[in-house]
Design an enzyme around this catalytic site. Structure first.
Site, PDB file in Angstrom:
ATOM      1  N   LYS A 314      13.129  33.241 -49.566  1.00 27.09           N
ATOM      2  CA  LYS A 314      14.031  33.109 -48.423  1.00 27.09           C
ATOM      3  C   LYS A 314      13.317  33.545 -47.155  1.00 27.09           C
ATOM      4  O   LYS A 314      12.373  34.348 -47.209  1.00 27.09           O
ATOM      5  CB  LYS A 314      15.310  33.929 -48.620  1.00 27.09           C
ATOM      6  CG  LYS A 314      15.093  35.430 -48.703  1.00 27.09           C
ATOM      7  CD  LYS A 314      16.408  36.152 -48.889  1.00 27.09           C
ATOM      8  CE  LYS A 314      16.205  37.666 -48.869  1.00 27.09           C
ATOM      9  NZ  LYS A 314      15.735  38.180 -47.570  1.00 27.09           N
ATOM     10  N   LYS A 343      16.255  42.542 -50.106  1.00 25.48           N
ATOM     11  CA  LYS A 343      15.036  42.383 -49.309  1.00 25.48           C
ATOM     12  C   LYS A 343      15.377  42.257 -47.816  1.00 25.48           C
ATOM     13  O   LYS A 343      16.497  41.941 -47.447  1.00 25.48           O
ATOM     14  CB  LYS A 343      14.261  41.140 -49.762  1.00 25.48           C
ATOM     15  CG  LYS A 343      13.952  41.090 -51.251  1.00 25.48           C
ATOM     16  CD  LYS A 343      13.211  42.319 -51.739  1.00 25.48           C
ATOM     17  CE  LYS A 343      12.967  42.238 -53.239  1.00 25.48           C
ATOM     18  NZ  LYS A 343      12.507  43.504 -53.813  1.00 25.48           N
ATOM     19  N   ASP A 344      14.363  42.495 -46.984  1.00 21.01           N
ATOM     20  CA  ASP A 344      14.536  42.425 -45.539  1.00 21.01           C
ATOM     21  C   ASP A 344      15.057  41.060 -45.110  1.00 21.01           C
ATOM     22  O   ASP A 344      14.730  40.037 -45.703  1.00 21.01           O
ATOM     23  CB  ASP A 344      13.210  42.695 -44.824  1.00 21.01           C
ATOM     24  CG  ASP A 344      12.690  44.095 -45.081  1.00 21.01           C
ATOM     25  OD1 ASP A 344      12.226  44.353 -46.207  1.00 21.01           O
ATOM     26  OD2 ASP A 344      12.764  44.919 -44.174  1.00 21.01           O
ATOM     27  N   LYS A 345      15.855  41.058 -44.038  1.00 23.95           N
ATOM     28  CA  LYS A 345      16.345  39.786 -43.501  1.00 23.95           C
ATOM     29  C   LYS A 345      15.256  39.082 -42.701  1.00 23.95           C
ATOM     30  O   LYS A 345      14.885  37.950 -43.001  1.00 23.95           O
ATOM     31  CB  LYS A 345      17.576  40.008 -42.615  1.00 23.95           C
ATOM     32  CG  LYS A 345      18.057  38.717 -41.956  1.00 23.95           C
ATOM     33  CD  LYS A 345      19.191  38.953 -40.972  1.00 23.95           C
ATOM     34  CE  LYS A 345      19.571  37.636 -40.302  1.00 23.95           C
ATOM     35  NZ  LYS A 345      20.647  37.811 -39.305  1.00 23.95           N
ATOM     36  N   GLN A 439      17.008  49.439 -41.601  1.00 20.62           N
ATOM     37  CA  GLN A 439      17.714  48.289 -42.161  1.00 20.62           C
ATOM     38  C   GLN A 439      18.717  48.707 -43.225  1.00 20.62           C
ATOM     39  O   GLN A 439      19.615  47.951 -43.570  1.00 20.62           O
ATOM     40  CB  GLN A 439      16.739  47.259 -42.720  1.00 20.62           C
ATOM     41  CG  GLN A 439      15.780  47.768 -43.768  1.00 20.62           C
ATOM     42  CD  GLN A 439      14.466  48.237 -43.190  1.00 20.62           C
ATOM     43  OE1 GLN A 439      14.441  48.950 -42.189  1.00 20.62           O
ATOM     44  NE2 GLN A 439      13.371  47.838 -43.804  1.00 20.62           N
TER      45      GLN A 439
END
Length: 711
Positions: A314, A343-345, A439
């Site tokens: 992604k 996971k990080d955006k 985050q």
């Protein structure tokens, strides 16, 4: 262990409030674009998950075999039952028991059910279940008087006697108590029974008083007897009703009070005049309730569920939003997906995901549609079971830092390359403070996740829903929908405005539309989203407390173990409980230097964690009390949440840390040992860093320690 300690003046909400290493650092920015921040999950077997398939991590070959899906088969059968129920003309207040003899006699079409007792002719009670056979005459007479008193309160609308309790006595035999419980509830449906020790207590049933305001008392009693029968083959039909608003009120009451046990549906009455057609509500036990948590092989003979694993790529998308897109495309619910971590955006990420009851073949045909929505799936294969959070070795990071330059006021004679080399060497050797990254809390949001988590822990569920729907800056469709909800409270209109890909928001709005927006309705709204998502907000608050605790710990005691600190005993067995593995540092341990700062752990708040026995213990208690959690047990039955807590190491260490200057066009890297000048003589300002971290360690916090600045 003597170290120079620098404390920043930043707020505690910014995780890095102290540094571990004494170097100067440098300035730069990350995440200029998602491709500057690449996260690749590392599986338990040590393989990096990526678009290149690793045969050693497959675990099973792909197959075209279609799945056996017990749930869907039962669902199809259930829908057929509903269709059959809807095709039969409803009888007034009639309990229909499948396979019962004499049903037609007890429920005449012409007269309905004239005798309340006749409705339950087929309910099987224990032998000799007449109430008088279980109780002494004096106790039975007292119970009769108590029941008449409660019934009078309800009839005269003088309350329901809440708080009034009558004791039937002590009954040591469990089966005997069960017979008494059932006999009392069958004879007096407006009473409820409970056992404390071996004593049976009787008290007014608030559900009956609520139902009797919507239905006749006889029908309310019959319905509660139906519920008490627990007969999975039975249905209950309320009297036909021409008022849609009244039917809606009955639906809402049944859903709120008994929604986990039964489900209700309205069917039109045959022969209606069309303009004012009457309908009757039929109630049945839910399939999963009827089967119970434990099923025998005879109840569920089908093959076990199919699990399909795949690698998800992604870009600039939240993990939960990506799961929502996958669920919509595959026609399943988000809770059918499992993954090892969020996971990080703003990144390109690769991670393993497992979906339940979807074959590899079915997922493979969706690849093109998913790619058009920014998601790519690789390495599709069968898996033995779902994934659990934390079921990974760690994550590997490839990060580009742009605009690299020395800090303002730094020594003009110092070399930028020397600054970078010194910083990376220090962090590689000594590690960094293991703060949770921004985050974790919702970077840049008006309402951060920890605020929602605190509201949930305080059981302020309505406030938590409002915080969840607080809009951000801007006028995109999501923010428009959230503003509409907060301004008008119109759930149905908000649901129409909310984009389809906002899975969590739509799930909660559907629940609010069904159950209402009061405390109980908001509880149902939170229950509508997956368990892991609910935990996410609670863990966010606990993470904030942990960050604050670390800052206080380092400021108070420095970077050396002291008496009262907690360490994980290396000699303890891995199967031991977390508290069994935790050791409190004693004065003798401190004097003998038995432990290093790398072994120190701090607790995350929870119902089973042990706190340090030094000043940190008081700090934890004062912090929780300040946030209104002095009496919090970290158990939320209304949300099905139990937060045991855990222990997290104070320091973390990056592995395989390497760096290099990026040349012209970010293609040809310059040797990491040379000055950051490219072949044309221009100064390079882009730095590439690669390293691996264990689960729940944040690359942004590693970079903060390297650079000594916000990133």
């Amino acid at each position: 262990m003597e170290e120079e300690l620098r404390l920043s003046d930043g707020s505690v909400s910014a995780p890095s409030t102290c540094w571990l290493n004494p170097h100067t650092g440098f300035f730069g920015t990350i995440k200029n674009s998602p491709s500057d921040f690449v996260v690749t999950e590392i599986s338990l077997c040590g393989c990096m998950v990526s678009d290149v398939h690793s045969e050693s991590c497959r675990g099973a070959e792909e197959t075209d075999q279609e799945p056996c899906v017990p749930f869907r088969k039962r669902l199809k059968k259930a829908e057929e039952i509903w269709d059959n129920v809807g095709s039969v003309e409803s009888s007034s207040g009639c309990l229909s028991l499948g396979g019962s003899e004499g049903l037609e006699d007890s429920c005449s079409e012409a007269t309905g059910c004239n005798s309340p007792g006749s409705v339950f002719r087929s309910v099987k009670l224990a032998p000799g279940s007449a109430l008088d056979s279980f109780l002494d005459v004096a106790v039975a007479d007292s119970l009769e008087r108590f029941a008449r008193l409660v019934e009078a309160w309800i009839t005269q609308e003088e309350g329901d006697g809440e708080g009034t309790v009558f004791s039937l006595g002590v009954f040591p035999d469990k089966s005997h108590r069960a017979d008494i419980h059932r006999a009392v509830r069958q004879k007096y449906p407006f009473l409820k029974t409970l056992t404390i020790g071996a004593e049976i207590l009787v008290k007014p049933d608030g559900n009956y008083s609520g139902l009797s305001r919507l239905l006749s008392r006889r029908e309310a009693g019959d319905f509660l007897r139906f519920l008490d029968s627990r007969d999975k083959n039975s249905t209950f039909t309320f009297s036909p009703d021409g008022s849609k608003d009244h039917r809606k009120a009955v639906h809402h009451f049944v859903s709120k009070r008994f929604g986990k046990m039964v489900e209700a549906k309205s069917f039109p009455e045959r022969g209606g005049d069309g303009g004012h057609q009457r309908a009757a509500i039929t109630v049945r036990f839910r399939e999963r309730f009827a089967f119970g948590k434990k099923r025998s092989a005879d109840d569920c003979p089908e093959a076990p569920a199919t699990y399909t694993a795949f690698t998800l790529r992604k870009e600039n998308t939240e993990t939960l939003d990506a799961i929502g897109i996958l669920a919509a495309e595959l026609g399943v619910v988000p809770s059918d997906f499992s993954y090892a971590g969020i996971k990080d955006k703003k990144a390109v990420s690769f991670q393993t995901v497992v979906v339940k009851n979807v074959t590899p073949r079915r997922l493979d045909v969706k690849k093109a549609r998913l790619q058009s929505k920014g998601l790519k799936v690789y390495n599709i294969r069968l898996a033995p079971q779902h994934l659990r959070l934390g079921q990974l070795w760690g994550n590997h990071f490839n990060i580009v830092v742009r605009g690299v330059r020395k800090h303002q006021g730094d020594d003009p004679e110092a070399s930028l390359s020397d600054r970078v080399l010194e910083a990376i060497h220090n962090v590689k050797e000594k590690g960094f403070v293991n703060f949770y990254g921004l985050q974790r809390f919702g970077l840049g949001q008006n309402v951060q996740a920890d605020q929602i988590g605190l509201a949930l822990l305080k059981e302020h569920l309505v406030q938590a829903v409002h915080l969840f729907f607080t809009p951000e800056e801007g006028n995109n469709p999501v923010n428009k929908a959230k503003r509409h909800f907060l301004l008008t409270g119109d759930v149905k209109a908000t649901l129409a405005l909310m984009p389809d890909y906002k899975t969590r928001e739509r799930l909660m709005l559907r629940a609010l539309n069904r159950y209402g927006t009061d405390q109980e309705g908001c509880a149902q709204a939170w229950l509508s989203i997956p368990h892991s998502m609910r935990l996410l907000y609670i863990h966010s608050y606990c993470s904030k407390v942990w960050n604050q605790a670390v800052s206080y710990r380092v400021k108070t005691y420095g970077l050396r173990p002291v008496e009262g600190d907690l360490v994980i005993a290396e000699s303890a067995e891995a199967s031991s409980s977390q508290n069994d593995r935790v050791h409190v540092v004693t004065a003798e341990d401190q004097k003998a230097n038995l432990y290093s700062i790398d072994q120190i752990v701090l607790p995350m708040p929870g119902n089973s964690t042990q706190y340090p026995s030094n000043q940190l213990d008081q700090w934890y208690q004062e912090t929780l009390a300040r946030d209104g959690l002095k009496t919090c047990k970290f158990r939320l039955p209304a949300l099905h949440l139990n937060i045991p807590g855990c222990y997290r190491r104070l320091l973390a260490h990056p592995q395989h840390l390497a760096w290099q200057w990026l040349g012209d066009g970010d293609v040809a890297p310059v040797s990491r040992d040379c000055h950051p000048v490219d072949e044309c003589g221009a100064v390079s300002d882009s730095l590439s860093l690669t390293f691996s971290l264990r689960p729940s360690c944040y690359a942004t916090e590693c970079l903060r320690e390297v650079m000594k600045s916000s990133v």
